[in-house]
Design a protein around this motif. Structure first.
Motif, PDB file in Angstrom:
ATOM      1  N   TYR A  35       0.847  -1.187   0.000  1.00  0.00           N
ATOM      2  CA  TYR A  35       0.000   0.000   0.000  1.00  0.00           C
ATOM      3  C   TYR A  35       0.887   1.242   0.000  1.00  0.00           C
ATOM      4  CZ  TYR A  35      -3.924  -3.009   1.230  1.00  0.00           C
ATOM      5  OH  TYR A  35      -4.896  -3.981   1.214  1.00  0.00           O
ATOM      6  N   GLN A  37       0.691   5.376   1.043  1.00  0.00           N
ATOM      7  CA  GLN A  37      -0.075   6.398   1.745  1.00  0.00           C
ATOM      8  C   GLN A  37       0.620   7.736   1.552  1.00  0.00           C
ATOM      9  OE1 GLN A  37      -0.576   5.721   5.983  1.00  0.00           O
ATOM     10  NE2 GLN A  37      -2.411   6.971   6.061  1.00  0.00           N
ATOM     11  N   GLY A  41      -2.984  11.408   3.669  1.00  0.00           N
ATOM     12  CA  GLY A  41      -3.964  10.587   2.962  1.00  0.00           C
ATOM     13  C   GLY A  41      -4.207   9.248   3.632  1.00  0.00           C
ATOM     14  N   HIS A  42      -4.830   8.360   2.885  1.00  0.00           N
ATOM     15  CA  HIS A  42      -5.123   7.036   3.402  1.00  0.00           C
ATOM     16  C   HIS A  42      -4.381   5.991   2.562  1.00  0.00           C
ATOM     17  CE1 HIS A  42      -8.061   7.830   0.191  1.00  0.00           C
ATOM     18  NE2 HIS A  42      -8.043   6.536  -0.038  1.00  0.00           N
ATOM     19  N   PRO A  43      -4.200   4.791   3.104  1.00  0.00           N
ATOM     20  CA  PRO A  43      -3.504   3.754   2.339  1.00  0.00           C
ATOM     21  C   PRO A  43      -4.260   3.395   1.070  1.00  0.00           C
ATOM     22  CG  PRO A  43      -3.632   3.174   4.663  1.00  0.00           C
ATOM     23  CD  PRO A  43      -4.542   4.336   4.463  1.00  0.00           C
ATOM     24  N   PHE A  45      -4.207   0.632  -2.103  1.00  0.00           N
ATOM     25  CA  PHE A  45      -3.684  -0.665  -2.523  1.00  0.00           C
ATOM     26  C   PHE A  45      -2.871  -0.515  -3.805  1.00  0.00           C
ATOM     27  CE2 PHE A  45      -3.736  -5.211  -2.948  1.00  0.00           C
ATOM     28  CZ  PHE A  45      -3.824  -5.461  -4.309  1.00  0.00           C
ATOM     29  N   PHE A  88       3.773   0.793   2.686  1.00  0.00           N
ATOM     30  CA  PHE A  88       3.543  -0.268   3.669  1.00  0.00           C
ATOM     31  C   PHE A  88       3.382  -1.607   2.972  1.00  0.00           C
ATOM     32  CE2 PHE A  88       2.870   2.161   7.486  1.00  0.00           C
ATOM     33  CZ  PHE A  88       2.278   3.354   7.092  1.00  0.00           C
ATOM     34  N   PHE A 103       0.101  -4.802   9.214  1.00  0.00           N
ATOM     35  CA  PHE A 103       0.885  -3.876   8.409  1.00  0.00           C
ATOM     36  C   PHE A 103       2.314  -3.795   8.909  1.00  0.00           C
ATOM     37  CE2 PHE A 103      -1.727  -1.491   5.385  1.00  0.00           C
ATOM     38  CZ  PHE A 103      -2.975  -1.998   5.681  1.00  0.00           C
ATOM     39  N   THR A 105       5.938  -1.659   9.320  1.00  0.00           N
ATOM     40  CA  THR A 105       6.232  -0.388   9.984  1.00  0.00           C
ATOM     41  C   THR A 105       6.305   0.773   9.001  1.00  0.00           C
ATOM     42  OG1 THR A 105       8.527  -1.124   9.884  1.00  0.00           O
ATOM     43  CG2 THR A 105       7.381  -1.370  11.981  1.00  0.00           C
TER      44      THR A 105
ATOM     45  N   LEU B  90      -9.281   4.272  10.334  1.00  0.00           N
ATOM     46  CA  LEU B  90      -9.504   3.901   8.947  1.00  0.00           C
ATOM     47  C   LEU B  90     -10.473   2.742   8.845  1.00  0.00           C
ATOM     48  CD1 LEU B  90      -5.750   3.997   7.977  1.00  0.00           C
ATOM     49  CD2 LEU B  90      -7.475   5.509   7.004  1.00  0.00           C
ATOM     50  N   GLY B 106     -11.074   3.929   3.307  1.00  0.00           N
ATOM     51  CA  GLY B 106     -11.682   5.243   3.270  1.00  0.00           C
ATOM     52  C   GLY B 106     -10.642   6.287   3.623  1.00  0.00           C
TER      53      GLY B 106
END
Lengths: 113, 114
Positions: A35, A37, A41-43, A45, A88, A103, A105, B90, B106
């Motif tokens: 992933y 990030q 933001g958010h992870p 894929f 990640f 996940f 580190t 999340l 999200g």
């Protein structure tokens, strides 16, 4: 308990240089996912690897899954400023049939123009 | 096709209060997982819901509870908030509860406990 470690924690490169992050699991994994990030933001894929020794490419990104299915790597060729973010790896808990992800580190990549 | 949506995006609460976070999964997904991400760390699994039941749980105290509704949306509740609960929460949805399906995250809810 199960651990997923990544090295390095942080990497600062000049734009155009290559970058590699390594992921190591304490247990054998049925699959490994990567992933990205972005800051704030958010992870998101990137890819999933399933087979022992598998190698997949996405443009400048190359992903490898180790023969023992306990380690993986992500290599970026000729980094660009758009590659900035934390990468990640993640594997299923206890390596098995579950969507519960453990996940790593993370490796924070900074790219200087 | 809407992705995973979470609300609210930001929240400030006082120690001892309770909070409810909401998540709507990606269309067609039936499994929702919740993660806590502290600053500078990777996401930590809280729990997962499938068919309106908690299927798996991470190492989080009972103060963390959840729910999944018939339309697959989900809530995360945290009681008796502590300063250490400050984090990005999340929600991730996936297609099936099974092996190796990618998770769609999200944008998260940034919770600050003061």
């Amino acid at each position: 308990g199960q651990q997923v470690m990544q090295i390095p924690q942080y990497q600062h490169v000049q734009e155009g240089e290559d970058f590699t992050t390594y992921c190591n699991s304490s247990t054998t994994l049925s699959n490994i996912q990567w992933y990205k990030q972005r800051p704030g933001g958010h992870p998101v894929f990137l890819i999933q690897l399933v087979k022992s020794g598998e190698v997949k490419k996405q443009k400048r990104l190359t992903f490898q899954f180790g023969e023992a299915k306990k380690n993986s790597s992500l290599h970026i060729t000729a980094t660009q400023t758009t590659d900035v973010g934390t990468y990640f790896c993640a594997g299923p808990k206890d390596g098995g049939a579950t969507n519960k992800l453990i996940f790593g580190t993370g490796t924070l990549l900074a790219v200087q123009p | 096709d809407a992705g995973v949506t979470q609300s609210p995006t930001h929240l400030i609460k006082t120690r001892g209060q309770q909070v409810t976070l909401r998540c709507s999964p990606k269309s067609g997904h039936d499994t929702v997982s919740w993660y806590q991400q502290a600053l500078g760390q990777g996401p930590q699994f809280i729990f997962q819901y499938y068919e309106e039941e908690e299927r798996q749980r991470g190492n989080f105290p009972d103060r963390f509870s959840g729910h999944q509704f018939p339309n697959y949306s989900s809530e995360l509740n945290v009681n008796a908030l502590l300063l250490g609960d400050s984090a990005l929460y999340l929600c991730a949805s996936s297609l099936i509860w099974g092996r190796g399906t990618e998770a769609f995250f999200g944008q998260g809810t940034r919770l600050t406990v003061v």
